[in-house]
Design a protein around this motif. Structure first.
Motif, mmCIF file in Angstrom:
data_model
loop_
_atom_site.group_PDB
_atom_site.id
_atom_site.type_symbol
_atom_site.label_atom_id
_atom_site.label_comp_id
_atom_site.label_asym_id
_atom_site.label_seq_id
_atom_site.Cartn_x
_atom_site.Cartn_y
_atom_site.Cartn_z
ATOM 1 N N THR A 1 4.785 9.295 -7.547
ATOM 2 C CA THR A 1 5.034 10.760 -8.241
ATOM 3 C C THR A 1 4.618 11.381 -7.305
ATOM 4 O OG1 THR A 1 3.759 10.643 -9.842
ATOM 5 C CG2 THR A 1 4.997 10.193 -10.834
ATOM 6 N N GLY A 2 3.136 11.529 -7.315
ATOM 7 C CA GLY A 2 3.031 12.543 -5.955
ATOM 8 C C GLY A 2 3.733 13.424 -5.360
ATOM 9 N N SER B 1 0.893 -1.280 -0.075
ATOM 10 C CA SER B 1 -0.406 0.013 0.283
ATOM 11 C C SER B 1 1.133 1.614 -0.126
ATOM 12 C CB SER B 1 -1.042 -0.259 1.274
ATOM 13 O OG SER B 1 -0.086 0.297 2.595
ATOM 14 N N THR B 2 2.069 0.798 0.837
ATOM 15 C CA THR B 2 2.550 2.428 0.672
ATOM 16 C C THR B 2 3.374 2.471 -0.469
ATOM 17 O OG1 THR B 2 3.009 2.397 3.112
ATOM 18 C CG2 THR B 2 4.987 3.374 2.002
ATOM 19 N N ALA B 3 3.679 1.760 -1.354
ATOM 20 C CA ALA B 3 4.319 1.428 -2.321
ATOM 21 C C ALA B 3 3.114 2.269 -3.477
ATOM 22 C CB ALA B 3 5.080 0.017 -2.761
ATOM 23 N N SER B 4 2.189 1.626 -3.616
ATOM 24 C CA SER B 4 1.177 2.190 -4.433
ATOM 25 C C SER B 4 1.161 4.607 -3.895
ATOM 26 C CB SER B 4 0.039 2.297 -4.036
ATOM 27 O OG SER B 4 -1.336 2.393 -4.868
ATOM 28 N N LEU C 1 12.381 6.739 -10.666
ATOM 29 C CA LEU C 1 12.220 5.624 -10.872
ATOM 30 C C LEU C 1 12.173 4.718 -10.027
ATOM 31 C CD1 LEU C 1 12.901 3.650 -13.505
ATOM 32 C CD2 LEU C 1 15.412 3.172 -12.305
ATOM 33 N N ALA C 2 11.826 4.470 -8.463
ATOM 34 C CA ALA C 2 12.353 3.568 -7.537
ATOM 35 C C ALA C 2 10.966 4.021 -6.879
ATOM 36 C CB ALA C 2 13.659 4.105 -6.643
ATOM 37 N N PHE C 3 11.095 5.201 -6.524
ATOM 38 C CA PHE C 3 9.134 5.473 -5.953
ATOM 39 C C PHE C 3 8.208 4.638 -7.353
ATOM 40 C CE2 PHE C 3 11.276 8.477 -3.142
ATOM 41 C CZ PHE C 3 11.098 7.587 -2.167
ATOM 42 N N ALA C 4 8.276 5.712 -8.693
ATOM 43 C CA ALA C 4 7.311 5.314 -9.081
ATOM 44 C C ALA C 4 6.944 4.147 -9.879
ATOM 45 C CB ALA C 4 7.545 5.793 -10.597
ATOM 46 N N LEU D 1 0.341 7.506 -15.539
ATOM 47 C CA LEU D 1 0.865 8.813 -14.771
ATOM 48 C C LEU D 1 2.571 8.582 -14.707
ATOM 49 C CD1 LEU D 1 0.884 11.977 -14.442
ATOM 50 C CD2 LEU D 1 -0.226 11.400 -12.609
ATOM 51 N N GLN D 2 2.778 7.663 -14.080
ATOM 52 C CA GLN D 2 4.492 6.989 -12.599
ATOM 53 C C GLN D 2 5.149 7.080 -14.492
ATOM 54 O OE1 GLN D 2 3.933 7.150 -9.502
ATOM 55 N NE2 GLN D 2 2.083 6.582 -9.433
#
Length: 480
Positions: free
Chosen positions: A86-87, A79-82, A366-369, A172-173
């Motif tokens: 980019t937000g 859930s945290t990954a989602s 890159l990592a977060f998205a 968007l990501q």
């Protein structure tokens, strides 16, 4: 041929105008009030559970689980990954550039108040989850059908979520990753950068999502915490270099949050609306997405995972979004319509630590998205299986989702943001109305958990004993 191109261009312009108008209407007249009312209602209905039970979230993440099941920590990371994508970087920068520093304050408010809605929806997801092929599934579509008896509404929610996450958010990501790395391709390869990056992202996405929920949990439980810690460390460095600006920055955030003249000049573009919109996009509290991950965890009581999902909201907004906001505001770089989103963040970081910081932000995106892409897909898959559990359909959908990642890299920035916002808003409306209808069930579960804790016991969920029906996955305190 030119007439045909002109026709398609006119249709595209009309569609963008429609999305913009729908976006403004949803957030100016409906969603803000629903989100705030829901957050406040569940804050009081659950007796401030998002704060009172927060220490329990830490303990729940260390509990043992059956081998082959998703742990509470892994569900948190999915859930945290989602949420963390980019937000947290481009979205916060857009909020500050367009709504001013005051937007940050309203993002904080959305996290603190909205966490109660996150607690409620994730607790319900655990209560009404199902087990298929050795894995748990659940979320709003499931509790709408099982608790409210409205399958058609559950299907509507599932369709909205699939469109929002598999196509809107993942597009968007993908677009944001492309915008971060396209400048490194040079003049000769620049026209091909979106296609090349899109192919690489699509291949990486296929490799992960065809591995199932447990592979997604493993990937996200590694990427998210490591990158979050490194990113926040950079933020602390920049804050430390400019610590004398702290009173000025806090004063700016508070003064612009309540700038009545700016609000009167255009509510849809005010710090309140932009802050709440970007806050919802980032932490997703009350939106109905995170419960899909919460349902996958193996816990002894649904409230345990409800508290864990509250922690995810706080990590997302109060830590990572605040890090981005402080990087921007402490740097002194001014955002604008022409300098917003990712370039705004890169300019701010570059002004403080040099050119290597610009590259680091690109890598962070890159990592977060990418972690968001696989987390978002996990949500979409669970809702597709709710509509129809068919292996052939699932395989076809996986390839369509991979294609959406590729085409997202070539997308139009404004259209993708507006589409994601509208779909996100419609999802939130369906979910929040359902949460109100099931508020008694949330209260019963919370009080049962609190009573058992007060008696010195490790809470175990027995739905029949507290008057909850339809929780078929639970039997004698053990999810089946």
């Amino acid at each position: 041929m030119s007439a045909l191109f002109a026709f398609f261009d006119a249709v595209s312009q009309a569609f963008r105008s429609f999305l913009g108008a729908a976006n403004d209407f949803l957030y100016s007249f409906i969603l803000i009030f629903l989100l705030v009312i829901a957050g406040l209602y569940f804050t009081f209905r659950t007796r401030f559970a998002q704060f009172r039970l927060l220490p329990d979230a830490i303990r729940s993440m260390t509990e043992r689980r059956e081998k082959g099941t998703v742990s509470s920590f892994q569900a948190l990371m999915i859930s945290t990954a989602s949420r963390v994508g980019t937000g947290n970087i481009a979205g916060v920068a857009t909020a500050i550039a367009m709504g001013g520093a005051g937007a940050v304050f309203w993002m904080w408010v959305m996290a603190l108040v909205g966490a109660a809605s996150a607690f409620a929806e994730s607790t319900l997801a655990q209560i009404y989850k199902v087990r298929r092929d050795g894995e748990y599934r659940g979320g709003p579509a499931y509790y709408i059908q099982k608790a409210l008896g409205r399958r058609w509404l559950g299907v509507l929610f599932a369709v909205l979520l699939i469109a929002c996450f598999a196509f809107g958010f993942n597009g968007l990501q993908s677009y944001t990753i492309t915008s971060a790395f396209a400048p490194y391709f040079g003049a000769s390869l620049a026209p091909y950068a979106p296609a090349i990056i899109g192919l690489v992202l699509a291949a990486g996405t296929a490799l992960v999502i065809f591995g199932g929920t447990q592979r997604i949990g493993f990937i996200t439980s590694f990427i998210v915490p490591v990158m979050a810690i490194i990113y926040m460390a950079l933020g602390f460095v920049i804050i430390g270099l400019n610590i004398q600006k702290l009173p000025q920055v806090l004063s700016l955030i508070l003064s612009q949050a309540f700038d009545l003249r700016a609000i009167a000049g255009g509510f849809a573009g005010s710090a309140i609306v932009i802050g709440i919109k970007r806050g919802l996009f980032s932490n997703e509290a009350g939106m109905g997405s995170a419960p899909n991950a919460a349902a996958t965890a193996e816990v002894s009581h649904p409230v345990k995972q409800g508290t864990v999902q509250v922690l995810s909201v706080f990590i997302d907004t109060l830590l990572i979004c605040t890090t981005t906001a402080f990087i921007l505001l402490f740097s002194g770089v001014q955002g604008s319509e022409s300098l917003n989103a990712l370039p705004f963040v890169q300019a701010a970081v570059g002004s403080q630590v040099g050119q290597w910081g610009v590259g680091f932000i690109a890598f962070s995106v890159l990592a977060f998205a990418f972690s968001s892409i696989v987390g978002n897909y996990c949500y979409a898959e669970g809702n597709l299986l709710f509509i129809r559990d068919n292996k052939t359909l699932l395989t076809a959908f996986r390839w369509v989702a991979v294609a959406a990642v590729f085409f997202g890299a070539q997308a139009d920035f404004a259209t993708v943001w507006d589409l994601a916002d509208v779909l996100m808003g419609l999802m939130a409306i369906v979910n929040i109305v359902s949460l109100f209808a099931l508020s008694k069930t949330v209260s019963l579960a919370e009080r049962d958990y609190t009573r058992q804790k007060r008696e010195g016991r490790d809470p175990v969920f027995r739905p029949a004993q507290i008057g909850i029906t339809g929780a078929d996955c639970w039997e004698d305190g053990t999810p089946q």
